[in-house]
Enzyme design. Structure first.
Site, PDB file in Angstrom:
ATOM      1  N   ARG A   1       0.819  -1.214   0.000  1.00 52.86           N
ATOM      2  CA  ARG A   1       0.000   0.000   0.000  1.00 52.86           C
ATOM      3  C   ARG A   1       0.853   1.264   0.000  1.00 52.86           C
ATOM      4  NH1 ARG A   1      -5.013  -2.028   3.775  1.00 52.86           N
ATOM      5  NH2 ARG A   1      -6.309  -2.663   2.010  1.00 52.86           N
TER       6      ARG A   1
ATOM      7  N   LYS B   1     -17.718 -16.234   2.008  1.00 49.60           N
ATOM      8  CA  LYS B   1     -19.159 -16.120   2.187  1.00 49.60           C
ATOM      9  C   LYS B   1     -19.909 -15.536   0.997  1.00 49.60           C
ATOM     10  CE  LYS B   1     -18.812 -13.956   6.193  1.00 49.60           C
ATOM     11  NZ  LYS B   1     -19.351 -13.162   7.257  1.00 49.60           N
TER      12      LYS B   1
ATOM     13  N   GLY C   1      -8.338  -8.757  -0.605  1.00 48.05           N
ATOM     14  CA  GLY C   1      -7.072  -8.932   0.105  1.00 48.05           C
ATOM     15  C   GLY C   1      -6.492 -10.323  -0.034  1.00 48.05           C
TER      16      GLY C   1
ATOM     17  N   GLY D   1     -12.734  -3.854   0.612  1.00 44.43           N
ATOM     18  CA  GLY D   1     -14.128  -3.438   0.759  1.00 44.43           C
ATOM     19  C   GLY D   1     -14.529  -2.392  -0.277  1.00 44.43           C
TER      20      GLY D   1
END
Ligand code: ADP
Ligand code: MG
Length: 393
Positions: A36, A197, A349, A372
């Site tokens: 990052r 999920k 990620g 996200g």
């Protein structure tokens, strides 16, 4: 819609407040992965070479509005200084007299880094008083923190109302890459969606359905789809309340002529920590076994489909790739994405970690820095940190 970016601004001699995403994984004060920080370098170098006085700010971890010594940004400033080859002054506060003093005596092309924004409880509540204090430090504002763009915080949203606001080069690259997937992608467009999920990715699947030719499903989320198809999945991770939603998505795909790929064989074991699994057909999953990876036949089929794609999006590992016993499906898909001729994008990620571990990152067209944020973008949502920047003229 194109947002105003730093290349539209005259930054010479200007104090530029630049929001970056330096939320790196730390262990015992050491940076575990500096991706990052590296991703922010091009914008910072651009500002430095154009004579700006660069005031960087970022959050790190979850200090929840209090000073947490282990989450100070000093190690990040040191790493950034190494990458830039110039000094980066790490300030021990976010705003206040010491910061105002330090910023007031900056020379052109100097770089300072404010302290962790989330030490101040006003950051996450988007308190106008913090936005005002941040804005008062600078003449211009640049948002290059794509990973935080889905949050309306003082440093990502509030401040944009107070001084002229622009996006940075990383933010621009992220928006361009993800927009290309949603608007006019080359076909065939293949999306590979995995991860733990269904509930995390359902919005993405629904928004992609009208745009893609094929969706290849793997990871824990495949289990709920298999269950919806009547497959007995033993003790596999499932989301019982989403079985109907999964059936609905399969029906919608059929109606729209979109191919849905589900595993035909899988790797099963008794436990997620098992040192080896068994390759079985989906008709032969034992009552006491759970699915932890796609099988080799499925992986090979998925790789074939990916090879023929003109556009590829991959989000989420195909199995429990943290355990080498269940990493092969993810590795096969990763190699196929890396080898694909089409335009390739990876987000998430864990999928990004997988491609880096295999040393294939350089063969991907765009690797998103936002987990996200990239999911919300692909769901078609408006990200407040992007929406707050005026459009280019
Ligand atoms: P990304 O970060 O790439 O978006 P996610 O966070 O959605 O991916 O999912 C990654 C997680 O999914 C990993 O922790 C992995 O262990 C888990 N996972 C993948 N396949 C399975 C499976 N079959 N059963 C349980 N967990 C799984
Ligand atoms: Mg993840």
């Amino acid at each position: 819609m194109t947002r105003r970016s730093i290349t539209d601004a005259d930054v010479q001699r200007q104090r530029v407040l630049c929001r970056v995403d330096f939320n790196v994984p730390l262990r015992d004060g050491a940076i575990q992965d500096d991706s990052r920080i590296r991703a922010a370098v091009s914008t910072i170098e651009w500002l430095v070479s154009h004579g700006a006085r660069v005031i960087l700010c970022s959050h790190l971890g979850r200090p929840k509005g209090k000073v947490v010594d282990d989450l100070r940004l000093k190690p990040v400033a040191d790493r950034l200084a190494d990458l830039l080859g110039i000094p980066v002054t790490s300030l021990e506060a976010i705003t206040g007299p010491d910061v105002t003093g330090a910023v007031g005596s900056m020379a052109d092309s100097e770089v300072v880094l404010l302290e962790n924004l989330r030490f101040d409880p006003r950051e996450e509540t988007n308190d106008p008083s913090l936005a005002r204090e941040l804005a008062d430090l600078a003449d211009l504002y640049v948002n290059d923190a794509f990973g935080a763009a889905h949050r309306a915080h003082a440093s990502t949203e509030g401040v944009t109302h107070l001084i002229p606001a622009y996006i940075g080069l990383l933010m621009r690259a992220e928006i361009e890459a993800l927009t290309k997937l949603l608007t006019g992608p080359e076909h065939p467009f293949v999306a590979i969606v995995g991860g733990a999920k269904v509930s995390d990715k359902m919005g993405v699947l629904e928004n992609l359905l009208p745009r893609v030719d094929t969706v290849l499903i793997g990871g824990g989320m495949a289990n709920t789809f298999l269950l919806a198809q009547g497959v007995e999945v033993g003790t596999s991770l499932i989301e019982a309340d989403l079985v109907t939603t999964a059936s609905g998505l399969i029906a919608a795909a059929q109606a729209q002529g979109v191919e849905i790929g589900l595993p035909t064989d899988v790797v099963v074991a008794r436990s997620i920590d098992a040192s080896a699994g068994d390759q079985v057909h989906i008709d032969s999953i034992g009552d006491d076994a759970a699915i932890f990876d796609i099988g080799s036949e499925t992986a090979a089929q998925y790789a074939d489909v990916i090879a023929g794609a003109r556009t590829v999006l991959w989000n989420g590992p195909l199995g429990v790739a943290e355990n080498p016993a269940f990493a092969e499906g993810t590795a096969t898909v990763a190699r196929a994405v890396a080898a694909a001729d089409g335009y390739t994008v990876i987000g998430g990620g864990d999928s990004v970690a997988a491609i880096q571990q295999l040393d294939l990152a350089s063969r991907i067209d765009h690797i998103s820095t936002g987990g996200g944020a990239s999911l919300e973008f692909l769901e078609g949502k408006t990200l407040p940190g992007i929406a707050a920047i005026p459009e280019a003229e």
